[in-house]
Scaffold this active site. Structure first.
Site, PDB file in Angstrom:
ATOM      1  N   CYS A 131      60.221 -20.985  15.601  1.00  0.00           N
ATOM      2  CA  CYS A 131      61.565 -21.399  16.007  1.00  0.00           C
ATOM      3  C   CYS A 131      62.538 -20.223  16.011  1.00  0.00           C
ATOM      4  CB  CYS A 131      62.071 -22.535  15.126  1.00  0.00           C
ATOM      5  SG  CYS A 131      62.258 -22.146  13.368  1.00  0.00           S
ATOM      6  N   HIS A 142      63.546 -26.255  21.034  1.00  0.00           N
ATOM      7  CA  HIS A 142      63.100 -25.799  19.717  1.00  0.00           C
ATOM      8  C   HIS A 142      61.580 -25.706  19.687  1.00  0.00           C
ATOM      9  CE1 HIS A 142      62.422 -30.050  17.786  1.00  0.00           C
ATOM     10  NE2 HIS A 142      62.254 -30.108  19.078  1.00  0.00           N
ATOM     11  N   HIS A 185      37.932 -12.036  15.947  1.00  0.00           N
ATOM     12  CA  HIS A 185      38.110 -13.467  16.158  1.00  0.00           C
ATOM     13  C   HIS A 185      36.854 -14.166  15.648  1.00  0.00           C
ATOM     14  CE1 HIS A 185      41.386 -13.588  19.561  1.00  0.00           C
ATOM     15  NE2 HIS A 185      41.828 -13.068  18.429  1.00  0.00           N
ATOM     16  N   HIS A 216      64.523 -24.721   9.927  1.00  0.00           N
ATOM     17  CA  HIS A 216      64.180 -24.907  11.340  1.00  0.00           C
ATOM     18  C   HIS A 216      65.449 -24.761  12.165  1.00  0.00           C
ATOM     19  CE1 HIS A 216      62.157 -26.275  14.900  1.00  0.00           C
ATOM     20  NE2 HIS A 216      62.926 -27.330  15.017  1.00  0.00           N
TER      21      HIS A 216
END
Length: 243
Positions: free
Chosen positions: A134, A213, A78, A201
């Protein structure tokens, strides 16, 4: 009392992982800890991800490590961030079923994390393409609410701009049928075209004009299905088991 199921890493492995993380900084490094002839070894791997904010470990490198011995842990860095797992890290740790060693660079702090059965919430999860997006929200919804396991598919960054057509080419193989133009029902999937040449999407209709969503850069949410979302909906599909 220590947990015998918890992995303890050798100092040589930690040193090699730190050196790799420093060498790849500011890009995320990734690698594997492998048990070879009873000795822990660190194997640096290629990060195939676009950009610097996440990693995609090269599958060929994983296969090579498996050929050497037992894969004990996944390692990644990281850059300029604490060695704590993101929500996407926690999801992927569960999928891999292995401990994850996360190292901060350039400071050098590290922490070893173990799978603990984490499941992201349907509402309020963070976005990470290919892990928490999604499509994964759709799969998790159908698994948790309906007990249906939808197939997963590889989806590279910006697939819709690279000739891909994931939703229109895949919904039938996933067991869905086109019901566009019919009255909406709970659990229907809405395929939307969001600033793209093809539908890129998807959301789930929850009934009562509510859409579930997950849009890039936002937390997953429930919101009213009207206006903009209705205008960009190109197809409505329904799982065959619900017809």
């Amino acid at each position: 009392m220590s947990d015998p199921c918890r992995l303890t890493l050798d100092e040589d492995v930690l040193a090699a992982a730190r050196a790799h993380a420093q060498a790849d900084y500011p890009r995320e490094s990734c690698g594997l800890v492998v048990l070879v002839d009873g000795v822990q070894r660190y194997r640096p791997c290629r990060n195939l991800a676009d950009g610097q904010s996440h990693f995609v470990l090269a599958p060929e490198d994983y296969a090579q490590a498996e050929g050497e011995g037992e894969v004990l842990a996944v390692v990644h860095s990281h850059p300029n961030a604490a060695p704590e797992p993101s929500e996407a890290d926690r999801v992927m740790m569960e999928r891999w079923g292995l401990p994850w060693l996360i190292l901060n660079v350039p400071v050098g702090h590290w922490c070893l994390w173990h799978p603990e059965g984490y499941r992201p919430p349907l509402v309020g999860r963070t976005f990470s393409h290919g892990v928490l997006d999604c499509f994964s929200l759709l799969r998790d919804y159908y698994r948790e609410r309906l007990g249906l396991e939808l197939p997963d598919v590889e989806r590279p960054d910006d697939w819709w701009a690279k000739g891909g057509n994931l939703y229109l080419e895949g919904y039938a193989r996933a067991g869905f049928v086109d019901v566009t133009g019919q009255a909406l029902r709970e659990h229907d999937v809405l395929l939307m075209q969001l600033r793209a040449p093809v539908p890129n999407h998807a959301g789930v209709y929850l009934g009562d004009d509510v859409l579930l969503h997950h849009v890039m850069g936002r937390l997953s949410t429930r919101e009213t299905y009207s206006g903009f979302w209705q205008r960009i909906t190109q197809r409505v599909v329904r799982h065959a088991s619900l017809c």
